[in-house]
Design a protein around this motif. Structure first.
Motif: not given
Length: 148
Positions: A1-4, A8-11, A48-49
């Protein structure tokens, strides 16, 4: 699994693995508790990427910051907690990225980075290399050979 594939979901706390895209958004799975969530297009979502950290000279991709943390910690979790005091977090981050822009990178950003690194580590996601660039280089080399 890569950062692509990590979001991150706000809230919403923690990080999420992208499972699938839907007509109205996407479905993600929490790396904290494994619960699936449906997220609409109106939510503020960051891959994240695509995140970078400000330094005095340029912006450093988050994957490089994670790699520096991994090297400092010899592949283990961080020696500081994201709940530690601001000064302790800033000292730790200064060891990782000595030229980070203290005016534009806040303690809350450092907390997130440390928390995210530890979540990724707990889930066995510790390869922070750039797979896309390697593939592009290989293609470019083949393309050059073909034209010779």
């Amino acid at each position: 699994m890569t950062l692509e594939k990590i979001l991150s979901i706000a809230g919403k706390p923690g990080l999420y693995k992208l499972l699938t895209q839907t007509r109205t958004g996407f479905v993600g799975e929490s790396l904290l508790d494994g619960k699936k969530v449906s997220v609409g297009l109106r939510n503020n979502v960051s891959v994240l990427s695509e995140i970078a950290i400000y330094t005095l000279d340029a912006e450093v991709p988050l994957r490089e910051v994670f790699q520096k943390i991994k090297e400092k910690e010899n592949g283990g979790k961080t020696t500081v907690s994201h709940k530690d005091e601001k000064i302790k977090l800033e000292e730790y981050f200064f060891e990782i990225l000595p030229d980070y822009d203290e005016d534009r990178v806040y303690a809350s950003d450092i907390k997130k980075i440390i928390q995210w690194y530890n979540i990724l580590h707990d889930n066995g996601i510790t390869d922070f290399s750039e797979p896309e660039q390697e593939n592009t280089k290989a293609t470019d080399e083949k393309g050059q050979e073909a034209s010779k």
